[in-house]
Design an enzyme around this catalytic site. Sequence first.
Site: not given
Length: 1020
Positions: A49, A88, A516, A552, A556, A589, A592
């Site tokens: 999610p 999530d 988590w 992850q 997750w 990377k 903004k």
Amino acid sequence: MPRYRPVDPAQSFPALEERVLERWRERDVFHESIRRRQGAPPFVFYEGPPTANGPPGSHHVLSRVFKDVFPRFKTMRGHLVHRKAGWDCHGLPVELEIEKQLGFSSKEDIERYGVAEFNARCRESVLRYIDEWNRLTERIGFWIDTDQAYFTLDDDYVESVWWSLKQVHDRGLLTEGHKVVPYCPRCGTALSSHEVAQGYRDVVDPSIYVRFPLRDDPSVALLAWTTMPWTLVPHAAIAVDPDVTYVRARLGGDRLILAEALVERVLGEGAEIEERMPGAALLGLRYEPPFPYIDDYGPRGHTVLAGDFVSVEDGTGVVHTGAAFGEDDFRLATDNGLTIHNPVLGDGTFDSRTGPFAGLHVREADPRIIAALRESGRLFRSGEHEHAYPHCWRCDTPLIYYAKTSWYVRTTAVKDELLAANEAVRWYPDHIKHGRFGKWLENNVDWALSRERYWGTPLPIWRADDGEVVCVGSRRELRELGAEVPDDLHRPYVDEVTFERDGKTFRRVSDLIDVWWDSGCMPFAQWHAPFENEEVFEQRFPADYICEALDQTRGWFYSLLAVSTLLYGRASSKTVLCLGLILDPDGQKMSKSKGNVVVPWDVLDTHGADAFRWYYFTSKQPWDGYRFSLETVGESVRQFLKTLWNTYGFFVLYANLGERAPAEPNDLDRWVLSRLSGTVERVTERMEDYDTTFAGRAIAAFVDDLSNWYVRRSRRRFWRGDTAAFDTLERCLVTVAKLLAPLTPFVADEIYDNLDGSEPSVHLCDFPEPGERDRKLEWQMRVARDAVELGRAARAQARVKVRQPLREAAVVAADREREAIERFEALVLDELNVKSLRYVSEADELGRFELKPNYRALGPRFGKHMPRVAAAIAALDPTNLRAGKRAGINLEGQEHAIGPDDVQMVLQPLEGYQVERSGTHAVALNLELDEELRREALAREVVHAVQVARRNAGLKVEDRITLSLGGDGELLDAARTHEAYLAGETLAIAVAYDGDDGAAAAEIEGRRLLIGVARRAGSS
Ligand SMILES: [Zn+2]
């Protein structure tokens, strides 16, 4: 009425995709694709999610298209693939967002504002961008059931999570412990090790050396080092290594005890060693603590203790410990029976026991503590120290480590089971299994589960005053305990729930759980199992496939594995695909602040979803990461989608023209269909191995062959209406559409819908099965095409125009190769634009081999003698070296061996030839021209000029014309000589040479040609 919808060669893909989306909606294709597979063997996919409290970015598109492609593929391969979306909803990120909106800086602000009100805002905000997420999900062609999505904030979901915790509690694995935990003073909560792993940053901290004078002889002091001065306020003891050599050293007025190995580094060269002793001799010494505010640490407080963590790599080898502030310190304190004091409050400030420092934030207190040490004469030296230090991954506050009570899941107790469960998982890339992920499991620490926060799944533990606890696994259980179950299981409502038992009142501990854990419960919690849908859960556990970004492994992927291993003793997914990072073209990377973020909508509006998907699927192995920009996606349009679209457009254009002439398939047809079968085999095999990269590239290679060889070599047949050619190309395009359906679902559906359309969508078709292959034919075509490649290269080398016919090409080809080229001789002649082919069996017949020195190999060996070496090599007989043997040269009376790698073999062509060679293959073109060849070249130039004039006049490809030519006599002469060819190529019904109504003028090799084209009335 044309047979097929006309195809716009300049079609905008984004516009096309909107039309296809409309068609999918109308025909309800996604749901139909599932309905049609009812009863089929399932392929189980789990949606990890995402959170919808921010807009989706380009990296979300990456994971979402990889979540789409294999379920689509498996559906076409005959599986039932349910796809339930999920969101999530809990956790600190959500809270921080609201705190920011409300201008809050502490938990007190939230309490004052009201937890109910605060959580109501959190609930609202988690789905703030859900519409944009859903819009993007549809636009990129990610088929997932958003109508029946699971939300981790639903009470049903929370109840399933409670059930899981109760199972773990009943096994004795959910326990409360007093442990040192990483703690964010800003957020007021402990973090788990996987959260800490995400937040290391380099910082500059104070670095101070402090004197601890001995009680028995205050002229001697232990010298300790720390980068966290604030931990000196609750100083508990000193640790040394009993096996290390320590010294008492004199420097100026100081007599200091420290490790011998560090004397020079800490004290410089001027120190005088008075005495050496093992660390064991220091044990039990009493000394004066730096501050007097807390002093009751028990009998062994403020004494020298033995520590197994003392390092002589840095510091002094004398370690100050604050007992509560570090894992080693805590263990040392516990082992030695020290009383543990933690005078730091949850907000990171000192409590009232700390004298002048009370109320100060510990890090703000550092300068004052240093000043106080300087004043009391305890400070030996102070400076700065740069090191990597963990920060809160959400709010960027430096964490502190301190002992506190919190709830743990004792995952270390099932470490072997975790490792065993991981063994059964197929990882892509496979090194993750025993690398990044396996190592993470090897170093498993207990899961710090509780969070002292507001918006999350409440820890379902109720406790009586005497400490007895009840872990509640369901709403019903709570009711049976006599409690009233609120409509909303979140705080603050759940905090008000109490019950009585054995004359005691049980109240909920106020903690929440790590978010988590929520996501790790999704295999059953998404179904509210085991309370309902238990059989659905069982059918869909474990997943066949999950996919997320590489980070992850500590998110997750871990929580899924840990929860399912604890509950079911196995991993919850059979296959895990890890995706790499998305970087900008310079490898930075995206952020903004750097202004290099690529917004997915820009990509979709400019190039479309298929291009976006194709780029992600085929530009590299997905775990290698991407250097991504709007332009790089554009490349994938130009290179692949345009070629495909043009080939499809060509087919439709000619197929709509008119009558068909029955014809038998030829070798070219048989070849391309065999290539098609090979492509189907390869794509199926690659996709079954979760490899879009090479599946996609196999399709691209086929489409290139189809366009740049099959269609190009078959143009005249399409013009004639040759049914075999049409049938072949149509079959290729429809099959390609099916192969592409999982990868580029929009263009695939458009092509299928127009050319076949027997199903409402290509996505309701079965994946193609490979047909017959003729490997010999494929090989022979390969040989013929290689010869063409070499011939073209020779022509380019000689700078002879393609339109200039040549008398002859000589090809090195013996036996099977000659047979191959002979089979396609007409094609090779035409491609090379030569009148005849001559076969030779050895390249020697096309010229003479000359030897040139390989300077890179010989230069270092012979240095300044190279010119003479070069001459000696040129004089060698190439025969031995060509056969891979060695030869010798003589240099100033010395023999030197020369091997095949020391030389380059250059084929010098015969006079009047240009030769091109690759390995044992070679093609030589006879460059001699005669009048006839020159005239034919001019005729071809005229044809080309007329074609340009036709296009400029806006004629359709099928329009017949009358043609009048004028201008240069030699050009007209050439045209007259090749009039039938000219008329055939330009669809001229009649050719005149009066040239008066020449509307257009062209220049051919400095000669002027006047061209009049008129659409022949009645032709179409
Ligand atoms: Zn924080």
